[in-house]
Design a protein around this motif. Sequence first.
Motif, short mmCIF file in Angstrom:
data_model
loop_
_atom_site.label_atom_id
_atom_site.label_comp_id
_atom_site.label_asym_id
_atom_site.label_seq_id
_atom_site.Cartn_x
_atom_site.Cartn_y
_atom_site.Cartn_z
N LEU A 1 35.56 46.26 30.93
CA LEU A 1 36.01 46.78 32.22
C LEU A 1 36.58 45.71 33.15
O LEU A 1 37.20 46.05 34.16
CB LEU A 1 34.85 47.48 32.94
CG LEU A 1 34.25 48.71 32.26
CD1 LEU A 1 33.07 49.24 33.08
CD2 LEU A 1 35.31 49.80 32.11
N ILE A 2 36.36 44.45 32.82
CA ILE A 2 36.69 43.40 33.79
C ILE A 2 38.18 43.33 34.09
O ILE A 2 38.59 43.13 35.24
CB ILE A 2 36.16 42.02 33.31
CG1 ILE A 2 36.26 41.01 34.45
CG2 ILE A 2 36.89 41.54 32.06
CD1 ILE A 2 35.48 39.73 34.20
N GLU A 3 39.03 43.54 33.08
CA GLU A 3 40.48 43.47 33.31
C GLU A 3 40.92 44.60 34.24
O GLU A 3 41.70 44.39 35.17
CB GLU A 3 41.22 43.54 31.98
CG GLU A 3 42.70 43.22 32.10
CD GLU A 3 43.39 43.20 30.75
OE1 GLU A 3 44.63 43.23 30.73
OE2 GLU A 3 42.69 43.16 29.72
N SER A 4 40.42 45.81 33.98
CA SER A 4 40.76 46.95 34.84
C SER A 4 40.22 46.76 36.24
O SER A 4 40.88 47.10 37.23
CB SER A 4 40.19 48.23 34.23
OG SER A 4 40.28 49.31 35.15
N GLU A 5 39.02 46.19 36.35
CA GLU A 5 38.38 46.00 37.65
C GLU A 5 39.16 45.00 38.51
O GLU A 5 39.36 45.23 39.71
CB GLU A 5 36.94 45.51 37.45
CG GLU A 5 36.09 45.52 38.70
CD GLU A 5 35.67 46.91 39.13
OE1 GLU A 5 35.22 47.05 40.28
OE2 GLU A 5 35.82 47.87 38.35
N ILE A 6 39.61 43.93 37.90
CA ILE A 6 40.26 42.86 38.66
C ILE A 6 41.77 43.08 38.79
O ILE A 6 42.34 42.89 39.87
CB ILE A 6 39.96 41.50 38.02
CG1 ILE A 6 38.47 41.19 38.16
CG2 ILE A 6 40.79 40.39 38.67
CD1 ILE A 6 38.03 39.89 37.52
#
Length: 464
Positions: free
Chosen positions: A211-216
């Motif tokens: 999820l980190i790419e979508s979150e940032i």
Amino acid sequence: MPDTAPQRILVVDDEPVMGSSLAKVLASWGHEAVLAATAAEAREAFRPGAFAAALLDLRLPDGDGLAVLRALREEEPDLPVIMMSAYGTVEAAVEAVKAGAIDFVTKPLQMAHLRHVLERALETAAVRREVQELRRFADQRSSFGDLIGASPAMRQVYRLIEKVAAVDAPVLIRGESGTGKELVARAIHVASGRRQGRFVAVNCAAVPEGLIESEIFGHEKGAFTGAAARKIGLMEQAGGGTFLLDEISEASLAFQAKLLRVLQERAVVRVGGRELVPVDARILAATHRDLEEEVRAGRFREDLYYRIHAVPIQIPPLRERVEDIPLLAEHFLAEAAGREKKKPPELAPETIAALLRYAWPGNVRELQHVLERARVLDMDGRIGPEDLPDPVRASAGAAMRATASGPLPPLRNARETFEKEYLTALLRAHKGNVTEAARKAGLGRASLHEKLRRHGIDPDRFRE
């Protein structure tokens, strides 16, 4: 712009029509122009502190504009000066910048561009003045934003914050868990020219890898199952402000590669998208790990390390600034009491001595939790050693700990160290009242004064 009040601008141009036109344009922008047609008039009109900036023509009938520039800067080194010329060569621009001009614009003037250059110059000057004001009081302060501490180590941190706040250079904030890395990042944001923008922080260790790419970076509609609408990423949300990548060392190598590209291009590509979206956010990073060791071990990209490591700020662990512990303790107790509209409890000198002796592996965060526990257990408005957790309370009886790297010091040294810590805690508890401190310690005033003199402790430091 930080300064919203009208600013006085010195305009030096030998063409009456140009001078009059600039005066009208500056007035429409909310500023006041003072006109000078010659080098002599410019020198006559100028007084240090009288102008927020100067617009200066390169060629004047009675002299060289660069000579005027040097004269103005000699009297006021921080004055933003914008050079103007109909003869806009690269050589002239380079010469002007070397002489101290903040920018160089060519005639005929493009007013939209001039306004952008002028506002940027005024904003930079305003931030510089604020930093100078902060620096003037840095050595006397015991806090910076939400950071608390008057120790030399923390004052050095404050000075670094002041310096990096004025520029957009990448900053890597380093320190053990619980030392206050996010507080330092927030202090940089608040002290910078981006303070009106948002401060957005993400803990790389707390976001799942998937999820980190979508979150940032954000995602487009339909990018993956469940992506029912476009999502603006956290970095994009921080546009105009500051974005903190906390615990950046925990990010995967795959994400590090994508992050490096974003930092290089100052733009993101949302998940499922193709368009480069510009991002105007200052990027800060923080970690509790030894990044050099992480690079050597192959767990952190070397190129990303150099990209984020332009200016490092090292936050000292609490055990290396024990003189700040009483100040921090008072702050936490007063803050909690204020929320409940109660009087903060008093810290017994023995309690402060115990706090000073403990090693604080969890740093400031652990101190805050210990005091919260003690405040809840306190029944008489006075926190004694019995209100502290066992590991902290046990430290009160230890004259000196052995260290992993060497033997115990001589007994005389241990006694001297503990006595100094005890007397410091005693005076802080009694707000510098020597009579009360002597009574509590069971000493005569003369005897206490002699001990204070020997340890170099000034009671006035603790008086309110």
